[in-house]
Design an enzyme around this catalytic site. Structure first.
Site, short mmCIF file in Angstrom:
data_model
loop_
_atom_site.label_atom_id
_atom_site.label_comp_id
_atom_site.label_asym_id
_atom_site.label_seq_id
_atom_site.Cartn_x
_atom_site.Cartn_y
_atom_site.Cartn_z
N GLY A 45 70.92 84.60 -63.93
CA GLY A 45 70.71 84.25 -65.33
C GLY A 45 70.98 82.82 -65.73
O GLY A 45 70.39 82.33 -66.68
N ASP A 101 75.31 82.09 -67.81
CA ASP A 101 74.42 82.35 -68.93
C ASP A 101 75.18 82.82 -70.16
O ASP A 101 74.97 82.33 -71.26
CB ASP A 101 73.31 83.34 -68.55
N ASP A 104 80.81 87.32 -71.67
CA ASP A 104 80.89 88.57 -72.42
C ASP A 104 82.28 89.15 -72.22
O ASP A 104 83.23 88.73 -72.89
CB ASP A 104 79.78 89.51 -71.95
N LYS A 132 80.06 85.43 -76.21
CA LYS A 132 80.12 86.65 -77.02
C LYS A 132 81.59 87.09 -77.10
O LYS A 132 82.04 87.98 -76.38
CB LYS A 132 79.27 87.74 -76.37
N ASP A 160 68.80 89.10 -68.57
CA ASP A 160 67.89 90.21 -68.34
C ASP A 160 68.47 91.54 -68.78
O ASP A 160 69.66 91.66 -69.06
CB ASP A 160 67.56 90.29 -66.84
N ARG A 166 63.86 88.05 -68.46
CA ARG A 166 64.42 86.75 -68.08
C ARG A 166 63.50 85.59 -68.47
O ARG A 166 63.95 84.50 -68.77
CB ARG A 166 64.64 86.66 -66.57
#
Length: 175
Positions: A45, A101, A104, A132, A160, A166
């Site tokens: 990613g 990317d 999280d 995030k 993705d 992607r």
């Protein structure tokens, strides 16, 4: 993946992503003035974001890649980090910038930061396209953040959903 999942509206455009990547590249230049950096892209990613950031770095830059995951085909982190491809480069004494990317849960990046520190790096920082914070399971923050996003399943610009989406030239989410 559920075939009924569709992509939502555009959250961040390609132009916004590239402009922010250029700003971060210039900041890396300032932070490491007179030194070199090793950008470590986390496959798959991070590739588009890493390319955009490195275009704006005027220092000596090496690049390498790792493949690791705490997700597999799931949409939530398993909490277990698996390294599928390690670096080809020696990191001893180098300024490593992990390029990701999205931050999280933070599980993978917390693991990697310790992993590199234990391998004798000069410094280890994190550069992410998206952050995030609502998804965090461990206490970690990126040093260079493109954009903060809500707790949605983000896709596009390298991110993705089970290997789909992607190629989207912008950031969106699955409905």
């Amino acid at each position: 993946m559920d075939n009924r999942q569709t992509v939502g509206e555009i959250m961040i455009t390609e132009e916004e992503i590239r402009a922010r990547a250029a700003e971060i590249g210039l900041q890396i230049d300032k932070d490491y003035a007179g030194e070199s950096v090793l950008l470590v892209g986390i496959l798959r990613g991070a590739v588009p974001w890493m390319v955009d950031v490195m275009k704006s770095i005027s220092l000596d830059v090496e690049i390498d890649f790792m493949a690791c995951s705490s997700y597999g085909a799931a949409t939530k982190s398993s909490g277990v980090v698996k390294i599928n491809k390690d670096l080809d480069s020696d990191v001893v004494g180098k300024n490593v910038i992990i390029v990701e990317d999205i931050v999280d849960s933070g599980t993978t990046l917390a693991y990697l930061k310790k992993y590199f520190a234990n391998r004798g790096t000069k410094s280890v920082r994190i550069c992410c396209m998206l952050d995030k914070p609502e998804g965090r399971k461990v206490d970690i923050e990126a040093d260079y953040v493109g954009f903060v996003v809500k707790d949605l399943f983000i896709v596009g610009y390298g991110l993705d959903a089970n290997q789909k989406y992607r190629q989207l030239p912008y950031i969106s989410y699955l409905k």
